[in-house]
Design an enzyme around this catalytic site. Structure first.
Site, PDB file in Angstrom:
ATOM      1  CG  ASN A  13       5.620  -1.533  81.860  1.00 11.59           C
ATOM      2  OD1 ASN A  13       6.311  -0.813  82.596  1.00 11.59           O
ATOM      3  ND2 ASN A  13       4.923  -1.051  80.840  1.00 11.59           N
ATOM      4  CE  LYS A  32       1.346  -0.085  82.097  1.00 12.64           C
ATOM      5  NZ  LYS A  32       0.183   0.174  81.291  1.00 12.64           N
ATOM      6  CG  HIS A  86       4.530   0.653  76.850  1.00 13.38           C
ATOM      7  ND1 HIS A  86       3.398   1.420  76.978  1.00 13.38           N
ATOM      8  CD2 HIS A  86       4.258  -0.530  77.453  1.00 13.38           C
ATOM      9  CE1 HIS A  86       2.480   0.720  77.634  1.00 13.38           C
ATOM     10  NE2 HIS A  86       2.971  -0.471  77.926  1.00 13.38           N
ATOM     11  CD  GLU A 113       1.013   3.043  79.356  1.00 14.75           C
ATOM     12  OE1 GLU A 113       2.003   3.004  80.107  1.00 14.75           O
ATOM     13  OE2 GLU A 113       0.010   2.311  79.495  1.00 14.75           O
ATOM     14  CD  GLU A 124       2.307  -4.167  75.727  1.00 13.58           C
ATOM     15  OE1 GLU A 124       2.106  -4.845  76.739  1.00 13.58           O
ATOM     16  OE2 GLU A 124       2.680  -2.991  75.760  1.00 13.58           O
ATOM     17  N   GLY A 152      -4.361  -1.731  79.976  1.00 14.75           N
ATOM     18  CA  GLY A 152      -4.899  -1.080  81.173  1.00 14.75           C
ATOM     19  C   GLY A 152      -6.398  -0.846  81.125  1.00 14.75           C
ATOM     20  CB  SER A 186      -6.337  -6.412  80.021  1.00 19.72           C
ATOM     21  OG  SER A 186      -6.464  -5.000  79.969  1.00 19.72           O
TER      22      SER A 186
END
Ligand code: PEP
Length: 248
Positions: free
Chosen positions: A9, A11, A93, A95, A163, A169, A208
């Site tokens: 991904n 992003k 996701h 985010e 996740e 991240g 990560s």
């Protein structure tokens, strides 16, 4: 038989120049018995597809609208993604859930449209640090799964990505015991709801993942691959992760 998938991904990262990484990833993973996927920003998807044409590296996108067309400025539809020849769409996701206030109901509607367009949906679920500390992880994951994953899902068109939000991240990775517990729970829920199809759905870990921790994560029960953010931007990081999955 569950499929192994190493998905990247990007992003809101990358550039036209950065698409050269795709050629390197495609070349260096061509002989590996693993499905591979990169989801660049949607602006670059068309060019990315041209670059990987004829290779086993798949190209996907990071979101889609739940309608097939209409007055939705700035959005893209699942049928447009399929029209281009992209294969997967990441949905829900954390985010997007945070930045765009997406609910699990929104994710389910998007996933429905994606499946109807012939795409494979990668539906993300995960708990926040606060929820984990409050020992609510499995309740949160169970709720997200029940609502976000549409009834029409099959092993061939649905991938779940676990996740933990606090691991995305941040450089912090869930322990293998934590991953094992949640993946076992997800597998049980998928089997209870979808039977054989649920037993065969691919379940990814994300948060990560790096070349240094990939092998340990892939050795965990019910981990069929990874959704990789930062380490998917450069072939020199992503290819060793794909190799570790092929060897798992
Ligand atoms: C992600 O974006 O889904 C992700 C897991 O990011 P990272 O690998 O950078 O933690």
């Amino acid at each position: 038989m569950r499929r192994k998938l190493a998905a990247g991904n990007w992003k809101m990262n990358g550039s036209l120049a950065a698409l050269s990484q795709l050629n390197q990833i495609a070349r260096e993973t061509a002989s590996l018995d693993v499905e591979t996927l990169i989801c660049p920003p949607s602006l670059y998807v068309s060019e990315a597809l041209t670059r990987v044409s004829g290779n086993q590296l798949n190209i996907g996108v990071q979101d889609c609208h739940f309608e097939t067309s209409g007055a939705h400025t700035g959005d893209i539809s699942a049928s447009m993604i399929a029209d281009l020849g992209a294969s997967h769409v990441i949905l829900g996701h954390s985010e997007r859930r945070a930045d765009h206030d997406e609910s699990s109901e929104d994710v389910r509607e998007k996933a429905r449209t994606a499946l109807a367009a012939g795409l494979t949906a990668i539906v993300c679920v995960g708990e926040s640090e606060k929820q984990r500390l409050a020992k609510n992880t499995l309740d949160i994951i169970g709720g997200q799964l029940a609502i976000s994953v549409p009834d029409a899902s099959k092993a061939a068109n649905m991938v779940i990505a676990y996740e933990p939000v606090w691991a995305i991240g941040t450089g912090r990775t869930a322990t293998t015991a934590e991953i094992d517990e949640v993946h076992d729970f997800i597998r049980t829920r998928l089997k209870d709801r979808f039977g054989e199809e649920g037993a065969n759905m691919t379940v990814l870990y994300g948060g990560s993942v790096k070349p240094t921790n990939a092998a340990e994560i892939f050795a965990t029960n019910n981990v069929d691959g990874a959704l990789v953010g930062g380490a998917s931007l450069r072939a020199q990081d992503f290819v060793p992760i794909v190799r570790a999955l092929a060897e798992a």
